[in-house]
Design a protein around this motif. Structure first.
Motif, mmCIF file in Angstrom:
data_model
loop_
_atom_site.group_PDB
_atom_site.id
_atom_site.type_symbol
_atom_site.label_atom_id
_atom_site.label_comp_id
_atom_site.label_asym_id
_atom_site.label_seq_id
_atom_site.Cartn_x
_atom_site.Cartn_y
_atom_site.Cartn_z
ATOM 1 N N ALA A 78 -36.178 -6.317 -3.048
ATOM 2 C CA ALA A 78 -36.916 -6.973 -4.130
ATOM 3 C C ALA A 78 -37.734 -8.127 -3.557
ATOM 4 C CB ALA A 78 -35.945 -7.479 -5.194
ATOM 5 N N HIS A 79 -38.849 -8.427 -4.227
ATOM 6 C CA HIS A 79 -39.755 -9.467 -3.724
ATOM 7 C C HIS A 79 -39.031 -10.798 -3.546
ATOM 8 C CE1 HIS A 79 -43.373 -11.860 -3.176
ATOM 9 N NE2 HIS A 79 -43.001 -12.628 -4.181
ATOM 10 N N SER A 80 -38.223 -11.184 -4.523
ATOM 11 C CA SER A 80 -37.528 -12.477 -4.437
ATOM 12 C C SER A 80 -36.538 -12.489 -3.283
ATOM 13 C CB SER A 80 -36.802 -12.775 -5.755
ATOM 14 O OG SER A 80 -35.866 -11.755 -6.055
ATOM 15 N N THR A 81 -35.899 -11.337 -3.026
ATOM 16 C CA THR A 81 -34.954 -11.255 -1.916
ATOM 17 C C THR A 81 -35.676 -11.360 -0.582
ATOM 18 O OG1 THR A 81 -33.510 -9.836 -3.247
ATOM 19 C CG2 THR A 81 -33.120 -9.872 -0.872
ATOM 20 N N ARG A 82 -36.816 -10.671 -0.463
ATOM 21 C CA ARG A 82 -37.587 -10.761 0.776
ATOM 22 C C ARG A 82 -38.024 -12.203 1.045
ATOM 23 N NH1 ARG A 82 -40.216 -6.160 -1.168
ATOM 24 N NH2 ARG A 82 -42.110 -7.361 -1.586
ATOM 25 N N ARG A 83 -38.448 -12.874 0.005
ATOM 26 C CA ARG A 83 -38.896 -14.257 0.163
ATOM 27 C C ARG A 83 -37.759 -15.140 0.673
ATOM 28 N NH1 ARG A 83 -41.404 -16.845 -5.107
ATOM 29 N NH2 ARG A 83 -39.254 -16.484 -5.776
ATOM 30 N N SER A 84 -36.563 -14.938 0.136
ATOM 31 C CA SER A 84 -35.401 -15.711 0.599
ATOM 32 C C SER A 84 -35.056 -15.359 2.037
ATOM 33 C CB SER A 84 -34.194 -15.447 -0.310
ATOM 34 O OG SER A 84 -34.443 -15.846 -1.636
ATOM 35 N N TYR A 85 -35.125 -14.066 2.377
ATOM 36 C CA TYR A 85 -34.808 -13.628 3.724
ATOM 37 C C TYR A 85 -35.784 -14.207 4.739
ATOM 38 C CZ TYR A 85 -31.078 -10.206 2.859
ATOM 39 O OH TYR A 85 -29.875 -9.610 2.565
ATOM 40 N N VAL A 86 -37.072 -14.245 4.383
ATOM 41 C CA VAL A 86 -38.074 -14.766 5.310
ATOM 42 C C VAL A 86 -37.747 -16.204 5.699
ATOM 43 C CG1 VAL A 86 -40.478 -15.525 5.500
ATOM 44 C CG2 VAL A 86 -39.955 -13.222 4.700
ATOM 45 N N ARG A 91 -35.176 -19.691 10.063
ATOM 46 C CA ARG A 91 -34.177 -20.595 10.647
ATOM 47 C C ARG A 91 -33.528 -19.966 11.880
ATOM 48 N NH1 ARG A 91 -31.365 -24.270 6.014
ATOM 49 N NH2 ARG A 91 -30.937 -25.477 7.899
ATOM 50 N N VAL A 92 -33.297 -18.658 11.793
ATOM 51 C CA VAL A 92 -32.729 -17.966 12.948
ATOM 52 C C VAL A 92 -33.704 -18.013 14.119
ATOM 53 C CG1 VAL A 92 -31.834 -15.782 13.821
ATOM 54 C CG2 VAL A 92 -31.367 -16.444 11.451
ATOM 55 N N GLU A 93 -34.983 -17.749 13.836
ATOM 56 C CA GLU A 93 -36.003 -17.777 14.881
ATOM 57 C C GLU A 93 -36.083 -19.143 15.549
ATOM 58 O OE1 GLU A 93 -39.676 -16.586 13.178
ATOM 59 O OE2 GLU A 93 -39.122 -14.475 12.989
ATOM 60 N N ASP A 118 -22.292 -23.892 11.193
ATOM 61 C CA ASP A 118 -21.686 -25.175 10.833
ATOM 62 C C ASP A 118 -22.748 -26.270 10.708
ATOM 63 O OD1 ASP A 118 -19.216 -23.987 10.844
ATOM 64 O OD2 ASP A 118 -18.656 -24.706 12.839
ATOM 65 N N SER A 119 -23.760 -26.226 11.576
ATOM 66 C CA SER A 119 -24.806 -27.245 11.507
ATOM 67 C C SER A 119 -25.622 -27.096 10.225
ATOM 68 C CB SER A 119 -25.720 -27.158 12.729
ATOM 69 O OG SER A 119 -26.500 -25.971 12.720
ATOM 70 N N ILE A 120 -25.843 -25.850 9.784
ATOM 71 C CA ILE A 120 -26.547 -25.632 8.517
ATOM 72 C C ILE A 120 -25.704 -26.138 7.361
ATOM 73 C CG2 ILE A 120 -27.466 -23.880 6.951
ATOM 74 C CD1 ILE A 120 -28.186 -22.200 9.342
ATOM 75 N N ALA A 121 -24.401 -25.908 7.434
ATOM 76 C CA ALA A 121 -23.510 -26.388 6.371
ATOM 77 C C ALA A 121 -23.585 -27.906 6.248
ATOM 78 C CB ALA A 121 -22.077 -25.950 6.657
ATOM 79 N N THR A 122 -23.691 -28.600 7.371
ATOM 80 C CA THR A 122 -23.790 -30.059 7.352
ATOM 81 C C THR A 122 -25.111 -30.514 6.740
ATOM 82 O OG1 THR A 122 -22.420 -30.227 9.336
ATOM 83 C CG2 THR A 122 -23.783 -32.136 8.781
ATOM 84 N N ASP A 123 -26.192 -29.810 7.072
ATOM 85 C CA ASP A 123 -27.519 -30.213 6.607
ATOM 86 C C ASP A 123 -27.849 -29.715 5.204
ATOM 87 O OD1 ASP A 123 -27.909 -31.413 9.055
ATOM 88 O OD2 ASP A 123 -28.964 -29.690 9.917
ATOM 89 N N SER A 124 -27.438 -28.472 4.898
ATOM 90 C CA SER A 124 -27.900 -27.830 3.664
ATOM 91 C C SER A 124 -26.779 -27.346 2.746
ATOM 92 C CB SER A 124 -28.798 -26.634 4.006
ATOM 93 O OG SER A 124 -29.853 -27.020 4.858
ATOM 94 N N TYR A 131 -25.191 -17.931 3.501
ATOM 95 C CA TYR A 131 -26.312 -17.029 3.262
ATOM 96 C C TYR A 131 -27.069 -16.767 4.572
ATOM 97 C CZ TYR A 131 -30.035 -14.899 0.419
ATOM 98 O OH TYR A 131 -30.935 -14.036 -0.152
ATOM 99 N N ALA A 132 -27.287 -17.819 5.357
ATOM 100 C CA ALA A 132 -27.975 -17.654 6.640
ATOM 101 C C ALA A 132 -27.175 -16.747 7.563
ATOM 102 C CB ALA A 132 -28.194 -19.020 7.289
ATOM 103 N N TRP A 133 -25.873 -16.933 7.593
ATOM 104 C CA TRP A 133 -25.001 -16.096 8.419
ATOM 105 C C TRP A 133 -25.076 -14.630 7.965
ATOM 106 C CZ3 TRP A 133 -21.782 -16.932 12.631
ATOM 107 C CH2 TRP A 133 -20.866 -15.929 12.914
ATOM 108 N N THR A 134 -25.064 -14.424 6.659
ATOM 109 C CA THR A 134 -25.127 -13.065 6.112
ATOM 110 C C THR A 134 -26.415 -12.361 6.513
ATOM 111 O OG1 THR A 134 -23.741 -13.670 4.209
ATOM 112 C CG2 THR A 134 -25.130 -11.720 3.972
ATOM 113 N N VAL A 135 -27.533 -13.092 6.459
ATOM 114 C CA VAL A 135 -28.815 -12.498 6.832
ATOM 115 C C VAL A 135 -28.832 -12.140 8.321
ATOM 116 C CG1 VAL A 135 -31.289 -12.939 7.075
ATOM 117 C CG2 VAL A 135 -30.104 -13.579 4.969
ATOM 118 N N LEU A 136 -28.364 -13.037 9.166
ATOM 119 C CA LEU A 136 -28.305 -12.744 10.602
ATOM 120 C C LEU A 136 -27.399 -11.546 10.863
ATOM 121 C CD1 LEU A 136 -28.882 -13.304 13.563
ATOM 122 C CD2 LEU A 136 -27.129 -15.106 13.512
ATOM 123 N N ALA A 137 -26.267 -11.502 10.184
ATOM 124 C CA ALA A 137 -25.343 -10.378 10.366
ATOM 125 C C ALA A 137 -25.993 -9.067 9.927
ATOM 126 C CB ALA A 137 -24.061 -10.620 9.567
#
Length: 344
Positions: A78-86, A91-93, A118-124, A131-137
């Motif tokens: 879905a468009h909204s999902t792609r936007r979130s993934y991008v 962040r991974v890049e 863990d660093s993302i958890a501290t900042d965001s 969510y970031a971990w899930t996308v990378l996985a």
């Protein structure tokens, strides 16, 4: 002066109200573009995307990230999902663009990725980190399935966020306060959510043609499941009393279909005005599951209404909502009383 922008990709999508919209991307699998074609904002967003795009060295994580974004697995979201993934892939890049694929089999890599989470958890926050971990996985799983990587060190990584939703169901007092103080055009969204258990996005797109006077029929956008729901008396009264100002059932104060951002902002203001705190529109979906269980609906019956899987319904009831609901215990005792014969 006309400026030629190379490689732009467009995706046309038909909305529930019959309108056709076009989404624009810098290239196939690339980031979405802002604004309308030909506008300065559109050109600027294209130039920004191109400036960020680099040819990835072979054997680096960036090559897999870009290949995934060009795949049907990504473009079919879905468009909204792609936007979130991008945003999350960005962040991974930033952290691992030149990370060698050969290192994915090293046992230390999982620790490196977890330190990044863990660093993302501290900042965001923990939820964003998960969510970031899930996308990378997911990207690595996609690459593993296609032979692009030799291992997925993010597999079964667990979650950092453990928030309980036991206290995040709408009470009868919340519902009453909202209906008394919130703007009238927001009453129907509340009733639709409570009596159907559907997601915000599906309800905002729901056309009048989906309601035949007794039932609501829709296909859930996230799961693709068809759902048919008998319309309860309170919801039927509200629907039948609502003027049809648009092909879409739910409209704003101007009689126009909601945008997701516009609805979210108006809903938040209405909750604040009504004094309803600690719960969101999304929590109405879980509240619907809870209320159905309290009145004795089986998990299969609940799943048939809300479109959840049986496993998801069980998980919702078991892990989040019912542990502190005294009505369930009271119902159980009443059933025991009815099933127990008094001694002679």
């Amino acid at each position: 002066m006309r400026v030629m922008l190379r490689g732009i990709n467009s995706v046309r999508k038909r909305l529930a109200d019959g309108r056709t919209v076009t989404y624009w991307y810098a290239w196939k699998g690339g980031p979405p573009l802002r604004g309308e074609p030909g506008t300065p904002e559109f050109v600027a967003s294209y130039n920004e995307a191109v400036a960020r795009k680099v040819v990835p060295p072979r054997g680096t994580l960036l090559s897999v990230l870009q290949a995934y974004q060009a795949s049907e697995d990504f473009t079919g979201l879905a468009h909204s999902t792609r936007r979130s993934y991008v945003a999350l892939i960005g962040r991974v890049e930033k952290a691992f663009a030149d990370f060698p694929l050969s290192a994915l089999t090293d046992r230390r890599t999982r620790g490196i990725f977890k330190a990044w989470r863990d660093s993302i958890a501290t900042d965001s926050g923990r939820r964003q980190a998960d969510y970031a971990w899930t996308v990378l996985a997911r990207v690595l799983s996609w690459g593993l399935d296609r032979g692009l990587v030799a291992a997925n060190p993010c597999e079964r990584g667990g979650r950092l966020y453990r928030g309980s939703r036991a206290e995040r169901t709408w009470t009868a007092a919340d519902e009453t306060a909202f209906l008394q103080r919130a703007p009238a055009h927001l009453h129907l969204p509340l009733l639709l959510a409570l009596w159907t258990g559907q997601r915000q996005g599906d309800l905002l797109r729901l056309p009048w043609s989906a309601y035949d006077g007794t039932h609501i029929r829709l296909r859930q956008s996230k799961s693709g499941k068809p759902v048919m729901i008998l319309v309860g008396a309170p919801l039927k009264a509200a629907l039948d009393a609502t003027p049809k100002r648009s092909p879409i059932i739910l409209t704003n104060s101007d009689g126009k279909p909601w945008t997701s951002d516009g609805f979210r902002a108006s809903w938040g203001k209405a909750c604040k005005k009504a004094g309803v705190t600690g719960v969101t529109f999304h929590d109405l979906r879980g509240t619907a599951v809870t209320r159905l269980a309290v009145v004795g609906a089986t998990e299969a019956e609940i799943a048939n209404i809300t479109g959840h899987s049986l496993r998801d319904v069980h998980a919702i009831l078991d892990m989040h909502y019912l542990a502190r609901d005294p009505a369930l215990g009271e119902n159980a005792i009443r059933k025991l009383e009815r099933g127990t014969k008094a001694p002679n």
